[in-house]
Scaffold this motif. Structure first.
Motif, PDB file in Angstrom:
ATOM      1  N   GLU A 344       0.823  -1.202   0.000  1.00  0.00           N
ATOM      2  CA  GLU A 344       0.000   0.000   0.000  1.00  0.00           C
ATOM      3  C   GLU A 344       0.859   1.254   0.000  1.00  0.00           C
ATOM      4  OE1 GLU A 344      -2.614  -0.260   3.287  1.00  0.00           O
ATOM      5  OE2 GLU A 344      -3.915  -1.781   2.374  1.00  0.00           O
ATOM      6  N   ARG A 345       1.960   1.211   0.801  1.00  0.00           N
ATOM      7  CA  ARG A 345       2.846   2.380   0.816  1.00  0.00           C
ATOM      8  C   ARG A 345       3.484   2.608  -0.542  1.00  0.00           C
ATOM      9  NH1 ARG A 345       3.944   0.628   6.193  1.00  0.00           N
ATOM     10  NH2 ARG A 345       5.636  -0.723   5.483  1.00  0.00           N
ATOM     11  N   SER A 346       3.879   1.513  -1.197  1.00  0.00           N
ATOM     12  CA  SER A 346       4.483   1.624  -2.516  1.00  0.00           C
ATOM     13  C   SER A 346       3.506   2.199  -3.522  1.00  0.00           C
ATOM     14  CB  SER A 346       4.967   0.250  -2.984  1.00  0.00           C
ATOM     15  OG  SER A 346       5.468   0.319  -4.295  1.00  0.00           O
ATOM     16  N   GLU A 347       2.249   1.736  -3.443  1.00  0.00           N
ATOM     17  CA  GLU A 347       1.234   2.247  -4.359  1.00  0.00           C
ATOM     18  C   GLU A 347       0.971   3.721  -4.112  1.00  0.00           C
ATOM     19  OE1 GLU A 347      -2.069  -0.272  -3.698  1.00  0.00           O
ATOM     20  OE2 GLU A 347      -1.311  -1.927  -4.939  1.00  0.00           O
ATOM     21  N   ARG A 348       0.920   4.103  -2.826  1.00  0.00           N
ATOM     22  CA  ARG A 348       0.654   5.511  -2.495  1.00  0.00           C
ATOM     23  C   ARG A 348       1.768   6.420  -2.976  1.00  0.00           C
ATOM     24  NH1 ARG A 348      -1.219   3.560   2.596  1.00  0.00           N
ATOM     25  NH2 ARG A 348       0.743   4.209   3.555  1.00  0.00           N
ATOM     26  N   SER A 349       2.996   5.922  -2.904  1.00  0.00           N
ATOM     27  CA  SER A 349       4.138   6.762  -3.279  1.00  0.00           C
ATOM     28  C   SER A 349       4.134   7.122  -4.755  1.00  0.00           C
ATOM     29  CB  SER A 349       5.455   6.053  -2.933  1.00  0.00           C
ATOM     30  OG  SER A 349       5.634   4.903  -3.741  1.00  0.00           O
ATOM     31  N   ASN A 350       3.414   6.340  -5.570  1.00  0.00           N
ATOM     32  CA  ASN A 350       3.360   6.598  -7.003  1.00  0.00           C
ATOM     33  C   ASN A 350       2.130   7.392  -7.420  1.00  0.00           C
ATOM     34  OD1 ASN A 350       5.753   5.119  -7.542  1.00  0.00           O
ATOM     35  ND2 ASN A 350       4.599   3.188  -7.471  1.00  0.00           N
ATOM     36  N   LEU A 351       1.280   7.761  -6.467  1.00  0.00           N
ATOM     37  CA  LEU A 351       0.064   8.484  -6.804  1.00  0.00           C
ATOM     38  C   LEU A 351       0.308   9.987  -6.840  1.00  0.00           C
ATOM     39  CD1 LEU A 351      -2.595   6.625  -4.617  1.00  0.00           C
ATOM     40  CD2 LEU A 351      -2.380   6.546  -7.111  1.00  0.00           C
ATOM     41  N   PRO A 352      -0.400  10.725  -7.702  1.00  0.00           N
ATOM     42  CA  PRO A 352      -0.324  12.197  -7.690  1.00  0.00           C
ATOM     43  C   PRO A 352      -0.827  12.730  -6.352  1.00  0.00           C
ATOM     44  CG  PRO A 352      -1.413  11.377  -9.678  1.00  0.00           C
ATOM     45  CD  PRO A 352      -1.270  10.215  -8.756  1.00  0.00           C
ATOM     46  N   ILE A 353      -0.356  13.922  -5.983  1.00  0.00           N
ATOM     47  CA  ILE A 353      -0.679  14.486  -4.686  1.00  0.00           C
ATOM     48  C   ILE A 353      -2.176  14.764  -4.538  1.00  0.00           C
ATOM     49  CG2 ILE A 353      -0.252  16.865  -5.427  1.00  0.00           C
ATOM     50  CD1 ILE A 353       0.572  15.325  -1.972  1.00  0.00           C
ATOM     51  N   ASP A 354      -2.845  15.148  -5.649  1.00  0.00           N
ATOM     52  CA  ASP A 354      -4.283  15.416  -5.554  1.00  0.00           C
ATOM     53  C   ASP A 354      -5.066  14.126  -5.308  1.00  0.00           C
ATOM     54  OD1 ASP A 354      -3.602  14.545  -8.095  1.00  0.00           O
ATOM     55  OD2 ASP A 354      -5.198  15.657  -9.093  1.00  0.00           O
ATOM     56  N   GLU A 355      -4.605  13.003  -5.901  1.00  0.00           N
ATOM     57  CA  GLU A 355      -5.278  11.728  -5.671  1.00  0.00           C
ATOM     58  C   GLU A 355      -5.089  11.276  -4.231  1.00  0.00           C
ATOM     59  OE1 GLU A 355      -7.495   8.361  -6.116  1.00  0.00           O
ATOM     60  OE2 GLU A 355      -7.351  10.084  -7.488  1.00  0.00           O
ATOM     61  N   LEU A 356      -3.900  11.516  -3.663  1.00  0.00           N
ATOM     62  CA  LEU A 356      -3.661  11.185  -2.257  1.00  0.00           C
ATOM     63  C   LEU A 356      -4.589  11.987  -1.348  1.00  0.00           C
ATOM     64  CD1 LEU A 356       0.238  10.985  -2.170  1.00  0.00           C
ATOM     65  CD2 LEU A 356      -1.360   9.093  -1.839  1.00  0.00           C
ATOM     66  N   PHE A 357      -4.788  13.280  -1.685  1.00  0.00           N
ATOM     67  CA  PHE A 357      -5.683  14.120  -0.885  1.00  0.00           C
ATOM     68  C   PHE A 357      -7.125  13.600  -0.956  1.00  0.00           C
ATOM     69  CE2 PHE A 357      -8.700  17.740  -0.881  1.00  0.00           C
ATOM     70  CZ  PHE A 357      -8.590  18.075   0.461  1.00  0.00           C
ATOM     71  N   ILE A 358      -7.572  13.205  -2.165  1.00  0.00           N
ATOM     72  CA  ILE A 358      -8.929  12.697  -2.327  1.00  0.00           C
ATOM     73  C   ILE A 358      -9.126  11.451  -1.476  1.00  0.00           C
ATOM     74  CG2 ILE A 358     -10.536  11.628  -3.967  1.00  0.00           C
ATOM     75  CD1 ILE A 358      -9.319  13.510  -6.118  1.00  0.00           C
ATOM     76  N   ARG A 359      -8.150  10.538  -1.503  1.00  0.00           N
ATOM     77  CA  ARG A 359      -8.248   9.314  -0.702  1.00  0.00           C
ATOM     78  C   ARG A 359      -8.285   9.629   0.793  1.00  0.00           C
ATOM     79  NH1 ARG A 359      -4.830   4.262  -3.186  1.00  0.00           N
ATOM     80  NH2 ARG A 359      -5.688   4.330  -5.299  1.00  0.00           N
ATOM     81  N   ASP A 373     -13.424  22.805  -5.926  1.00  0.00           N
ATOM     82  CA  ASP A 373     -12.858  24.013  -5.323  1.00  0.00           C
ATOM     83  C   ASP A 373     -11.947  23.658  -4.153  1.00  0.00           C
ATOM     84  OD1 ASP A 373     -14.211  25.551  -7.127  1.00  0.00           O
ATOM     85  OD2 ASP A 373     -15.895  25.991  -5.776  1.00  0.00           O
ATOM     86  N   LEU A 374     -12.350  22.660  -3.349  1.00  0.00           N
ATOM     87  CA  LEU A 374     -11.543  22.253  -2.211  1.00  0.00           C
ATOM     88  C   LEU A 374     -10.224  21.631  -2.670  1.00  0.00           C
ATOM     89  CD1 LEU A 374     -11.269  21.988   0.843  1.00  0.00           C
ATOM     90  CD2 LEU A 374     -12.510  19.810   0.697  1.00  0.00           C
ATOM     91  N   ILE A 375     -10.289  20.849  -3.734  1.00  0.00           N
ATOM     92  CA  ILE A 375      -9.059  20.241  -4.265  1.00  0.00           C
ATOM     93  C   ILE A 375      -8.113  21.320  -4.788  1.00  0.00           C
ATOM     94  CG2 ILE A 375      -8.122  18.719  -6.053  1.00  0.00           C
ATOM     95  CD1 ILE A 375     -10.713  17.096  -5.859  1.00  0.00           C
ATOM     96  N   ARG A 376      -8.667  22.331  -5.496  1.00  0.00           N
ATOM     97  CA  ARG A 376      -7.832  23.421  -5.998  1.00  0.00           C
ATOM     98  C   ARG A 376      -7.191  24.190  -4.847  1.00  0.00           C
ATOM     99  NH1 ARG A 376     -11.838  23.875 -10.074  1.00  0.00           N
ATOM    100  NH2 ARG A 376     -12.998  25.396  -8.829  1.00  0.00           N
ATOM    101  N   LEU A 381      -2.385  25.528  -1.592  1.00  0.00           N
ATOM    102  CA  LEU A 381      -1.633  25.535  -0.342  1.00  0.00           C
ATOM    103  C   LEU A 381      -0.345  24.735  -0.470  1.00  0.00           C
ATOM    104  CD1 LEU A 381      -4.577  25.040   2.190  1.00  0.00           C
ATOM    105  CD2 LEU A 381      -3.217  27.128   1.840  1.00  0.00           C
ATOM    106  N   ILE A 382      -0.393  23.606  -1.174  1.00  0.00           N
ATOM    107  CA  ILE A 382       0.804  22.792  -1.395  1.00  0.00           C
ATOM    108  C   ILE A 382       1.848  23.584  -2.169  1.00  0.00           C
ATOM    109  CG2 ILE A 382       1.712  20.791  -2.669  1.00  0.00           C
ATOM    110  CD1 ILE A 382       0.422  19.980  -0.104  1.00  0.00           C
ATOM    111  N   ASP A 383       1.378  24.294  -3.227  1.00  0.00           N
ATOM    112  CA  ASP A 383       2.300  25.093  -4.033  1.00  0.00           C
ATOM    113  C   ASP A 383       2.931  26.202  -3.197  1.00  0.00           C
ATOM    114  OD1 ASP A 383       1.763  23.541  -6.220  1.00  0.00           O
ATOM    115  OD2 ASP A 383       0.264  24.905  -7.070  1.00  0.00           O
ATOM    116  N   GLU A 384       2.106  26.872  -2.357  1.00  0.00           N
ATOM    117  CA  GLU A 384       2.632  27.957  -1.520  1.00  0.00           C
ATOM    118  C   GLU A 384       3.625  27.420  -0.512  1.00  0.00           C
ATOM    119  OE1 GLU A 384      -0.798  29.765   0.183  1.00  0.00           O
ATOM    120  OE2 GLU A 384      -1.417  30.774  -1.671  1.00  0.00           O
TER     121      GLU A 384
END
Length: 401
Positions: A344-359, A373-376, A381-384
Motif C-alpha cells: 500500500e505504501r508503494s502504491e501511495r508513493s506513485n500516486l499524484p498528490i491530488d489523488e492522495l488528498f482525495i483518498r 474548489d476544495l481540491i484546488r 496551499l501545497i504550491d505555496e
C-alpha cells in the motif's frame, strides 16, 4: 406443452482437484425427479454435457444413464447439442443407440431444425439446434481477416443468417424454439466458464435471434439468467452445480417452459438443492478466528475458500491441522499484514498528490468526495508551502528582500 431447459452439466469436472462425481450424480438424479414431478414433455440440454472432450468413463456412464432416465425409455424426447467443452464426434457416436431411446444429439450446426411430435398435447416442437459455433464448426475462416471489429461483425452476421435459416421452418401451428451454446451480449459471466475456442469465437448480439422464436434456450454461461435486451425471451439455464468460488452464495436451477403454439411461453425457474455449496471465509483475526468458526460448525456442508490475515507465515503443521479439522477447505490464501502495508505504501508513493488528498478526505469523512474548489485550494496551499521551502533554502530569492 411443458419443456425442461438445462445446460452446462460439465460431467467430470473437479474443484481444485477435489472430485465432484458424487454431487453430479445427486444433481442428475434431482433433474430426473423434477422432470417426472413436473410431467415435462421434452428435455432441452443446451450443451457442455462434459467438461472435456475426452471425459472419464464414469462421467460417460452417468450421462448415458441420465439421458436414458430422462427419456423414459423413449417415451419423452431428449434433445442435446454440443457445447464448447464437448467433442461433437464423441457425442454423436452414440446416436444409433440414443435414437432408439428418443434421444436426439446434434454435434455441429445444421441448417434445418428438428420437428419433434409431442404426443400428450398432439403438438409439434420445432427446435432450431445450433451447437457451439466456433469458426471450424461453421467452416468459416473469419480469422483470415486482419481487423478485429470486422471479424466480430462477420461472426455475428453469420450466426444471424444461420438462426434465420432455422427460423424459416418455424410455423404458427408449432412451438418454435432456438437452442444454442454461445456467449450473448448482456450475459453475466463467472470464473467457472473456461473458454475453449478453436479459431476464436465472439459475442453474438441478441438482435441476431429470430423474432419468430418463442424462446431461445441458451447454454454456456453458468449463472441462471434471462437476457434483458433480447427481442424474444432468451435465457441461460446455468450450470446445475457451482463450479468456481465466483459463484459462492448463488442458487442453481433448471428452467421449466409451459405454453402452446402462437402464445407466449411461461418461464419458471426451479431451484436445485443438490451438491455442496461454495463459500468464502475471510478471517481478519488470524488462525484463532478460523478455529473458532470450525468449532462453531460454520458452513458444515460447504466447500470453503479461505483467506486469512496473518502477521507471520503459516507452518505446514498449521495448514495440515486446518485441513484435518475441516477437510472441505479447498484453498488457503494467507494475507500477511506487513507485506500488504508495504504494498500500500508503494502504491501511495506513485500516486499524484491530488489523488492522495482525495483518498485521505474520503477516509476521514466516511466516503464523501471533496469538491473541485476544495481540491484546488489544497493544491494551492501545497504550491505555496513548496515555494516557502524553496525560499527558506535559498534556492529562490525572497520577493520581500
Amino acid at each position: 406443452m411443458k419443456l425442461l431447459h438445462t445446460a452446462d452439466w460439465h460431467l467430470g469436472r473437479s474443484l481444485e482437484g477435489r472430485s465432484r462425481d458424487a454431487e453430479q450424480e445427486q444433481v442428475m438424479d434431482e433433474i430426473c425427479s423434477i422432470a417426472d414431478d413436473e410431467s415435462v414433455d421434452a428435455i432441452l440440454m443446451a450443451g457442455d454435457v462434459f467438461d472435456t472432450v475426452n471425459p472419464p468413463a464414469a462421467s460417460e456412464a452417468l450421462f448415458y444413464d441420465t439421458a436414458q432416465r430422462l427419456s423414459l425409455g423413449g417415451k419423452r424426447p431428449v434433445l442435446i447439442i454440443a457445447g464448447n467443452h464437448d467433442s461433437p464426434e464423441r457425442l454423436e457416436a452414440s446416436k444409433p443407440l440414443a435414437g432408439r431411446q428418443g434421444i436426439s444429439i446434434v454435434g455441429r450446426p445444421v441448417l434445418r431444425p428438428l420437428a419433434i411430435p409431442i404426443k400428450r398435447t398432439d403438438e409439434i416442437l420445432v427446435l432450431g439446434c445450433v451447437p457451439y459455433p466456433s469458426e471450424s464448426r461453421l467452416n468459416e475462416c473469419l480469422s483470415e481477416m486482419n481487423d478485429e471489429d470486422m471479424i466480430k461483425a462477420a461472426y455475428n452476421e453469420r450466426l444471424a443468417q444461420l438462426f434465420h435459416m432455422q427460423a424459416k421452418s418455424f410455423n404458427e401451428h408449432a412451438v418454435n424454439i432456438l437452442m444454442t451454446h454461445l456467449f450473448a451480449a448482456g450475459g453475466k459471466e463467472s470464473d467457472s466458464e473456461r473458454p475453449i475456442q478453436v479459431g476464436g469465437a465472439y459475442t453474438v448480439h441478441p438482435s441476431a435471434f429470430p423474432h419468430s422464436a418463442q424462446y431461445v434456450a441458451l447454454g454456456h454461461l453458468h449463472r441462471p439468467q434471462s437476457l434483458l435486451d433480447s427481442p424474444v425471451p432468451a435465457r441461460y439455464a446455468g450450470s446445475p452445480l457451482a463450479y468456481s468460488f465466483s459463484e459462492a452464495g448463488r442458487s442453481k436451477s433448471i428452467t421449466i417452459l409451459d405454453g402452446a403454439p402462437g402464445t407466449a411461453l411461461a418461464v419458471n425457474e426451479v431451484e436445485l438443492k443438490s451438491g455442496h455449496p461454495l463459500t468464502r471465509w475471510r478471517a481478519e483475526n488470524g488462525l484463532s478466528e478460523v478455529h473458532q468458526w470450525i468449532e462453531e460448525g460454520r458452513d458444515p456442508e460447504a466447500w470453503i475458500d479461505l483467506e486469512i490475515r496473518l502477521d507471520e507465515a503459516m507452518s505446514m503443521h498449521d495448514i495440515q491441522a486446518l485441513r484435518k479439522a475441516r477437510p472441505m477447505i479447498v484453498t488457503i490464501r494467507p494475507i500477511y499484514s506487513g507485506i500488504e502495508a508495504d504494498r500500500e505504501r508503494s502504491e501511495r508513493s506513485n500516486l499524484p498528490i491530488d489523488e492522495l488528498f482525495i483518498r485521505f478526505y474520503k477516509k476521514q469523512t466516511d466516503g464523501a468526495e471533496p469538491g473541485a474548489d476544495l481540491i484546488r485550494l489544497f493544491m494551492q496551499l501545497i504550491d505555496e508551502d513548496e515555494a516557502a521551502r524553496e525560499v527558506a533554502a535559498g534556492r529562490i530569492p525572497n520577493e520581500a528582500d
